[in-house]
Design an enzyme around this catalytic site. Structure first.
Site, PDB file in Angstrom:
ATOM      1  N   ASN A  11       0.826  -1.209   0.000  1.00 24.65           N
ATOM      2  CA  ASN A  11       0.000   0.000   0.000  1.00 24.65           C
ATOM      3  C   ASN A  11       0.859   1.258   0.000  1.00 24.65           C
ATOM      4  O   ASN A  11       0.484   2.281  -0.586  1.00 24.65           O
ATOM      5  CB  ASN A  11      -0.935   0.008   1.211  1.00 24.65           C
ATOM      6  CG  ASN A  11      -2.141  -0.878   1.000  1.00 24.65           C
ATOM      7  OD1 ASN A  11      -2.542  -1.136  -0.120  1.00 24.65           O
ATOM      8  ND2 ASN A  11      -2.717  -1.361   2.085  1.00 24.65           N
ATOM      9  N   VAL A  58     -10.447   5.330   1.369  1.00 19.22           N
ATOM     10  CA  VAL A  58     -11.358   4.245   1.726  1.00 19.22           C
ATOM     11  C   VAL A  58     -10.616   2.906   1.784  1.00 19.22           C
ATOM     12  O   VAL A  58     -10.954   2.029   2.563  1.00 19.22           O
ATOM     13  CB  VAL A  58     -12.539   4.179   0.730  1.00 19.22           C
ATOM     14  CG1 VAL A  58     -13.461   3.007   1.043  1.00 19.22           C
ATOM     15  CG2 VAL A  58     -13.321   5.490   0.754  1.00 19.22           C
ATOM     16  N   GLY A  59      -9.571   2.742   0.929  1.00 24.93           N
ATOM     17  CA  GLY A  59      -8.844   1.476   0.870  1.00 24.93           C
ATOM     18  C   GLY A  59      -8.136   1.163   2.168  1.00 24.93           C
ATOM     19  O   GLY A  59      -7.455   2.018   2.740  1.00 24.93           O
ATOM     20  N   ASN A  60      -8.278  -0.051   2.644  1.00 26.05           N
ATOM     21  CA  ASN A  60      -7.700  -0.455   3.938  1.00 26.05           C
ATOM     22  C   ASN A  60      -6.236  -0.871   3.813  1.00 26.05           C
ATOM     23  O   ASN A  60      -5.826  -1.377   2.774  1.00 26.05           O
ATOM     24  CB  ASN A  60      -8.514  -1.610   4.515  1.00 26.05           C
ATOM     25  CG  ASN A  60      -9.880  -1.160   4.964  1.00 26.05           C
ATOM     26  OD1 ASN A  60     -10.019  -0.102   5.542  1.00 26.05           O
ATOM     27  ND2 ASN A  60     -10.897  -1.962   4.692  1.00 26.05           N
ATOM     28  N   ASP A 102     -18.277   2.821   9.792  1.00 27.01           N
ATOM     29  CA  ASP A 102     -18.400   2.315  11.159  1.00 27.01           C
ATOM     30  C   ASP A 102     -19.422   3.133  11.948  1.00 27.01           C
ATOM     31  O   ASP A 102     -20.226   2.583  12.712  1.00 27.01           O
ATOM     32  CB  ASP A 102     -17.042   2.374  11.859  1.00 27.01           C
ATOM     33  CG  ASP A 102     -15.949   1.713  11.041  1.00 27.01           C
ATOM     34  OD1 ASP A 102     -16.093   0.528  10.706  1.00 27.01           O
ATOM     35  OD2 ASP A 102     -14.964   2.399  10.731  1.00 27.01           O
ATOM     36  N   ARG A 159     -22.861   2.147  10.855  1.00 23.22           N
ATOM     37  CA  ARG A 159     -23.194   0.823  11.403  1.00 23.22           C
ATOM     38  C   ARG A 159     -23.547   0.913  12.883  1.00 23.22           C
ATOM     39  O   ARG A 159     -24.481   0.251  13.357  1.00 23.22           O
ATOM     40  CB  ARG A 159     -22.006  -0.123  11.208  1.00 23.22           C
ATOM     41  CG  ARG A 159     -21.813  -0.581   9.775  1.00 23.22           C
ATOM     42  CD  ARG A 159     -20.483  -1.296   9.592  1.00 23.22           C
ATOM     43  NE  ARG A 159     -20.401  -1.928   8.283  1.00 23.22           N
ATOM     44  CZ  ARG A 159     -19.273  -2.384   7.752  1.00 23.22           C
ATOM     45  NH1 ARG A 159     -18.138  -2.266   8.428  1.00 23.22           N
ATOM     46  NH2 ARG A 159     -19.276  -2.961   6.555  1.00 23.22           N
ATOM     47  N   HIS A 176      -9.827   2.219  11.832  1.00 24.01           N
ATOM     48  CA  HIS A 176     -10.869   1.490  11.098  1.00 24.01           C
ATOM     49  C   HIS A 176     -10.433   0.025  11.045  1.00 24.01           C
ATOM     50  O   HIS A 176      -9.924  -0.472  10.046  1.00 24.01           O
ATOM     51  CB  HIS A 176     -11.028   2.070   9.694  1.00 24.01           C
ATOM     52  CG  HIS A 176     -11.989   1.293   8.832  1.00 24.01           C
ATOM     53  ND1 HIS A 176     -13.317   1.163   9.151  1.00 24.01           N
ATOM     54  CD2 HIS A 176     -11.794   0.612   7.681  1.00 24.01           C
ATOM     55  CE1 HIS A 176     -13.907   0.435   8.216  1.00 24.01           C
ATOM     56  NE2 HIS A 176     -13.004   0.072   7.322  1.00 24.01           N
TER      57      HIS A 176
END
Length: 227
Positions: free
Chosen positions: A4, A28-30, A58, A61, A86
């Protein structure tokens, strides 16, 4: 993490070189928080709060779980907070949560909060993959829209949302660590909500998530993508 770094470092450099002065970045990419830290490190021209990672998924949710538990519409809930990373160490926090302006924490069974709510919000992504065989891409896309809409249009005066951004030292989170905080959008800029009183359990949970973030940053530094 190393892979990454090779992706998000050049992305930060490109943003730094050609993006507009008022660009707004959401990663957004982890691992989203650490990827945002990599982008920020390679885009020194930007103000730190112009680069964010998305914990709005999160946040949404968490609101959904409480609304279901209390059998109320999500729109009647305010001041949910997700702290930290996250990841499975995130801390969805109901201490300041309100239902139609009234505190709601005392209406929630503490055992449910500790043993079901917190771990289920933190593990919801894995739960969905297990059930569906696919990630919750639509929910993530919807959360990204929510994040950007509030960033541009502002948050309600009586509410805040969860945003991961480089810390300014608030709530004991080391400066520069990209951590989720309660935030309001004022004049198109995210600002961390100040003055919340945290108990020992809250501080311990936040600290555990921050330690994970620091470990991730150390891994990226070892790979040469952060100084």
């Amino acid at each position: 993490m190393a892979a990454n770094g090779a992706i998000f470092g050049p992305q930060g450099e490109a943003i730094n070189e050609v993006a507009a002065e008022d660009v707004r970045v959401v990663v957004v990419g982890n691992p989203a928080n650490t990827n945002a830290a990599i982008v920020a490190a390679h885009a020194p021209r930007l103000k730190k709060n112009q680069i964010t990672a998305m914990t709005r998924l999160d946040h949404n949710r968490a609101l959904g779980q409480v609304a279901q538990k209390l059998d109320v519409p999500v729109g009647e809930l305010r001041k949910m907070t997700v702290w930290g990373n996250h990841s499975a160490t995130q801390f969805p926090d109901v201490a300041e949560l309100e239902l139609n302006g009234e505190p709601v924490a005392d209406k929630l069974d503490k055992q449910w909060v500790t043993e079901e709510f917190i771990p289920r919000v933190a593990g919801r992504g894995a739960e969905i993959i297990k059930v569906r065989g696919h990630s919750s891409a639509a929910s993530a896309a919807s959360a990204a829209l929510d994040h950007m809409r509030n960033w541009v249009q502002g948050t309600a005066e009586d509410d805040w949302v969860s945003v991961a951004l480089p810390s300014d030292g608030s709530y004991g989170v080391p400066e520069g660590v990209v951590s989720s905080f309660p935030c309001r959008s004022v004049g198109g800029e995210w600002a961390i909500v100040q003055g919340l009183e945290l108990g020992s359990d809250q501080r311990e949970r936040i600290a555990a998530s921050v330690r994970e973030l620091q470990d991730e940053l150390d891994t990226v530094r070892e790979a040469g993508y952060l100084s």
